[in-house]
Design an enzyme around this catalytic site. Structure first.
Site, PDB file in Angstrom:
ATOM      1  N   THR A 143       4.894 -14.156 -27.513  1.00 58.85           N
ATOM      2  CA  THR A 143       5.864 -14.630 -28.501  1.00 58.85           C
ATOM      3  C   THR A 143       5.493 -16.310 -28.386  1.00 58.85           C
ATOM      4  OG1 THR A 143       7.333 -14.784 -26.820  1.00 58.85           O
ATOM      5  CG2 THR A 143       7.594 -12.829 -28.348  1.00 58.85           C
ATOM      6  N   ASP A 144       5.033 -16.744 -27.332  1.00 58.06           N
ATOM      7  CA  ASP A 144       4.409 -18.209 -27.392  1.00 58.06           C
ATOM      8  C   ASP A 144       3.859 -18.547 -28.746  1.00 58.06           C
ATOM      9  OD1 ASP A 144       5.807 -18.214 -25.067  1.00 58.06           O
ATOM     10  OD2 ASP A 144       4.388 -19.915 -24.187  1.00 58.06           O
ATOM     11  N   PHE A 145       2.793 -17.823 -29.045  1.00 59.39           N
ATOM     12  CA  PHE A 145       1.952 -17.847 -30.026  1.00 59.39           C
ATOM     13  C   PHE A 145       2.236 -17.396 -31.290  1.00 59.39           C
ATOM     14  CE2 PHE A 145      -0.032 -17.794 -25.851  1.00 59.39           C
ATOM     15  CZ  PHE A 145      -0.603 -18.791 -25.961  1.00 59.39           C
TER      16      PHE A 145
END
Length: 819
Positions: free
Chosen positions: A589-591
């Site tokens: 989810t960071d990406f």
């Protein structure tokens, strides 16, 4: 529908994309731009993407369309006719942006490419999204989602080692590409506002998907190691760590890690287990603050045995508890745990409900109660809102032609000098690990002065994560940190010291943007909340990118992307239906969230340029990521269907799988999207008679007999060398690709042609690969510079900005203020 102009309200977007670029227009539309989607008379091909309301395959009932075409208008134009092409050309003269996802060269052949449109509208920004990018040997290859996920390195470590690699069941590759395209389009826009000139932007879906690998691409050179798929486990730098654990009614994700990342959380988990008499002696006696990744890697087999022992004890504790009870306990105690949620769980999530995240997305006359993801960020001064549902085919043709044709054509003013898009912009970066730091890197690479405020007393966890130089951990040896902090200046500043806070305030008074990702309330307790920042500089922009947003009952949750991916539903959609969910490498989810964070900030900066008004942008990484699952969420709210992991199955293609090739763990993927491709594959296999087999004669027949189809194709591919086979199939017009490892990416001819890696020297890491952006500009060149060592620029920054002499800075270092 709610009213809200959004920060990009003055701009017009002409959107010619299909499903491969649709999210780009959605993001710009959500930010307030007037997005006009040009459709053929039969409707945009994205309307044929399922699921469908009531399972009726109608172009006006596509939940994919409802999820990604809201906040836009529809105009009909048949590009294959002179009249349709003329309509698009006329609209383009009045547009600020044109986005498209046709095969390379398609628009040029119609006289609608950059060369033609740019002459008539020199301010136009034309953004193209393709599978592999415009230059390079694969530019004309076919690349549906399965092919791109394989070629990007993503699939190699998804799934179980005794089965073929799998993709994330909800297609992701073109959402990644389209979101990167939205960011790139806004970078080009900021350059245009300085120079008066438009340009071409082109985006590679393969390179965009590669960016999700969390700097895995540095492991082959720095560690001599290539991670591979291992089901519920993650393999980071040769340590096998279980992430997904079964519980009473499903699964939860846990980071069983000590050190700076999880030491406190493991102490809390041990205490909880001890309360219930389940904590073994070795857990109660362990120094969790010292038990980090470097310790486990350095201890070799003994370290792995320690980790296995912890995971076994924790797994027993989880067995008798529901995922809700475990999550509530984790929220109360600060444990790094999250449920492996499905779409039903998302609609019942208390945090999302408190923040009123879900909004009506259905067509009022068809399904007025359909709900899906709402605005991806909360803007203090220019709120985002759902202004209109996804349009019917040609619904706005008359009104758009009237409005746009009455508007003046876009004329280019005299061009001044050509500085970087963000030259003169100063940014203070407090953010940790990935989402916020990547946004800071974007600004730094294109001209901003980005100052990273960090401290050795509370180290950014990103500095502790592999890959490390020579497999040896250290605050200046993480290539993960280096990759996401390239081009920044580092000031070591202890914010727990009153003099440290005073210095931070003085720096803020000379700053345009502040980035932070702390638990909500942290900045305010330091006297650095948004209200405080405005007192230092009235037009400042504060971007906050914590896990679950600044408000709500779970806002205090301090997790990482590997947990948010579970919470958001991505793990539930990855793996085989008859097995446990599979771990997605890294912090997925960071990406996803960093695209939305960057786009939000660039829009806020444009609003400030026009109005001199700053604002606070609250971006929940959890909420932003759910936009990548919008069709699955709508499928639940409309049809009551809970999306599940499906291996490599697909509703619109068969065959559609990874097939073994000659050699150890060598695989190719093949995806036939129509009968022409299937017939070509039969010919390539020397089996033309298969076209007439009743069990393979149609797409539905092949989908019903997938097991037999895959077995027969696998018997053929196992004798073939993967790369040679893929090249041959692509020449025949058959979508195919190699399942590439992170090591393979460095020798991939297409990525080499795009210069997807830039090798830079670092004082402690040495020569290492930095990942270049997946977008390319025809005019604007960024400058990639190595990442800083901790506190490397303390003297320089404090001297230049605050006028501090060397003696004063040295005294503050000695007093513990600057460290």
């Amino acid at each position: 529908m709610a009213q809200g102009n959004g920060p990009l309200a003055p701009y017009r977007v002409l959107d010619l994309t299909d499903a491969r670029g649709i999210l780009c227009g959605k993001m710009l539309g959500d930010l307030g731009a007037d997005v006009v989607r040009v459709e053929p008379p039969a409707g945009n091909p994205a309307r044929r993407e399922g699921p469908f309301a009531g399972d009726a395959p109608d172009p006006e009932r596509s939940l994919y369309w409802w999820g990604y075409a809201a906040n836009s208008r529809s105009v009909v134009a048949d590009l294959g006719t002179p009249e349709g092409a003329a309509r698009v050309r006329d609209l383009a003269r009045r547009a600020d942006f044109l986005i498209e996802s046709f095969p390379p060269g398609f628009l040029d052949r119609l006289g609608l490419g950059w060369e033609a449109l740019g002459r008539e509208n020199p301010r136009l920004i034309l953004t193209s999204i393709t599978p592999f990018g415009q230059p390079g040997p694969y530019r004309d290859w076919k690349g549906p989602d399965l092919i791109v996920q394989a070629m990007s390195g993503m699939m190699f470590h998804l799934g179980d080692h005794d089965r073929p690699p799998v993709r994330i069941s909800a297609p992701q590759a073109y959402l990644q590409a389209a979101a990167q395209a939205a960011v790139a389009t806004l970078v080009a826009h900021h350059w245009r506002e300085r120079t008066g000139r438009g340009q071409c932007v082109e985006v590679s879906a393969q390179a965009a998907m590669m960016w999700t690998l969390m700097s895995e691409t540095g492991l082959p050179s720095l560690h001599g190691y290539v991670p591979f798929r291992d089901g519920v486990h993650a393999r980071y730098a040769a340590v096998r760590r279980r992430i997904i654990f079964p519980c009473l009614d499903g699964f939860v994700a846990l980071i069983a890690s000590g050190g700076a990342i999880g030491g406190g959380a493991m102490e809390a988990l041990t205490a909880w287990m001890d309360e219930e008499g389940s904590a073994p002696d070795f857990m109660r006696e362990r120094d969790w603050r010292a038990w980090d990744s470097a310790h486990l890697l350095g201890a070799g087999e003994r370290g792995q045995a320690e980790l296995d022992q912890v995971e076994e004890a924790v797994g027993r504790f989880f067995e008798g508890k529901t995922k809700h009870a475990l999550y509530e306990g984790a929220l109360k105690r600060g444990i790094l745990l999250a449920p492996v949620a499905d779409t039903r769980d998302l609609l019942e999530n208390a945090q999302l409900a408190a923040r009123e995240f879900f909004v009506p997305l259905g067509r009022p006359e068809v399904e007025p109660d359909a709900v899906g993801p709402g605005p991806f960020a909360k803007f203090g001064a220019t709120p985002l809102a759902l202004r209109r549902p996804a349009p019917a085919i040609g619904e706005h043709t008359t009104e758009v032609l009237r409005e746009w044709q009455a508007a003046p054509e876009r004329a280019a003013p005299p061009a001044p000098s050509s500085p970087g898009p963000f030259e003169g912009l100063r940014v203070l970066d407090f953010a940790w690990v990935a989402t916020g730091p990547i946004t800071g890197r974007l600004l730094a690479e294109f001209g901003a002065d980005v100052i990273r405020l960090e401290s050795a007393t509370r180290l950014d966890p990103g500095r502790t994560l592999p890959p490390w130089a020579d497999r040896e951990a250290g605050p200046n040896r993480s290539q993960l940190f280096a990759n996401y902090n390239a081009g920044k200046l580092s000031v070591a500043l202890n914010l727990s010291h009153p003099e440290g806070l005073a210095i931070a305030r003085r720096l803020i008074a000379r700053t345009d943007v502040v980035l932070e990702s702390f638990t909500p309330g942290t900045m305010a307790r330091w006297g650095l909340g948004y209200a405080d920042l405005r007192a230092f500089k009235r037009d400042i922009i504060l971007l906050s990118t914590c896990q679950q947003g600044q408000t709500g009952p779970h806002s205090h949750y301090a997790g990482y992307g590997s947990l948010a991916a579970a919470l958001a539903g991505f793990y539930a959609l990855t793996g085989w239906p008859d097995r446990e969910p599979s771990m997605i490498y890294g912090a997925y989810t960071d990406f996803v969230a960093h695209h939305f964070a960057s786009a939000a900030l660039l829009a806020a900066l444009d609003h400030r340029r026009r109005t001199r008004e700053g604002q606070h942008v609250d971006l929940s990484q959890f909420e932003a990521s759910l936009h990548f699952l919008a069709p699955a969420i709508l499928d639940y709210t409309v049809n009551g269907r809970v999306a599940t992991r499906r291996g490599n199955a697909d509703d619109r293609s068969a065959p559609h799988n990874a097939y073994p090739c000659a050699g150890a763990d060598q695989w190719c993927v093949i995806a036939c999207e129509d009968e022409t491709e299937w017939e070509a594959l039969c010919g390539a296999m020397g089996k033309p008679e298969w076209r007439r087999r009743p069990d393979f004669a149609t797409l539905e027949a092949r989908r019903r007999h997938t097991e037999e189809l895959d077995r027969l194709i696998g018997r053929w591919t196992i004798t073939q060398e993967a790369r040679a086979l893929v090249r041959r199939l692509q020449r025949l017009g058959i979508p195919a690709g190699v399942v590439q490892s992170c090591a393979d990416l460095h020798t991939d001819p297409q990525l080499r042609a795009r210069a997807a890696f830039e090798w830079l020297e670092h004082p402690e890491i040495g020569r290492a690969p930095y990942e270049a952006w997946p977008f390319r500009f025809s005019q604007t060149a960024g400058r990639l510079r190595r990442a800083p060592c901790l506190g490397e620029h303390t003297h320089q920054v404090l001297g230049e900005l605050l006028g501090m002499g060397r003696e004063e800075v040295d005294r503050l270092i000695g007093d513990g203020v600057l460290r």
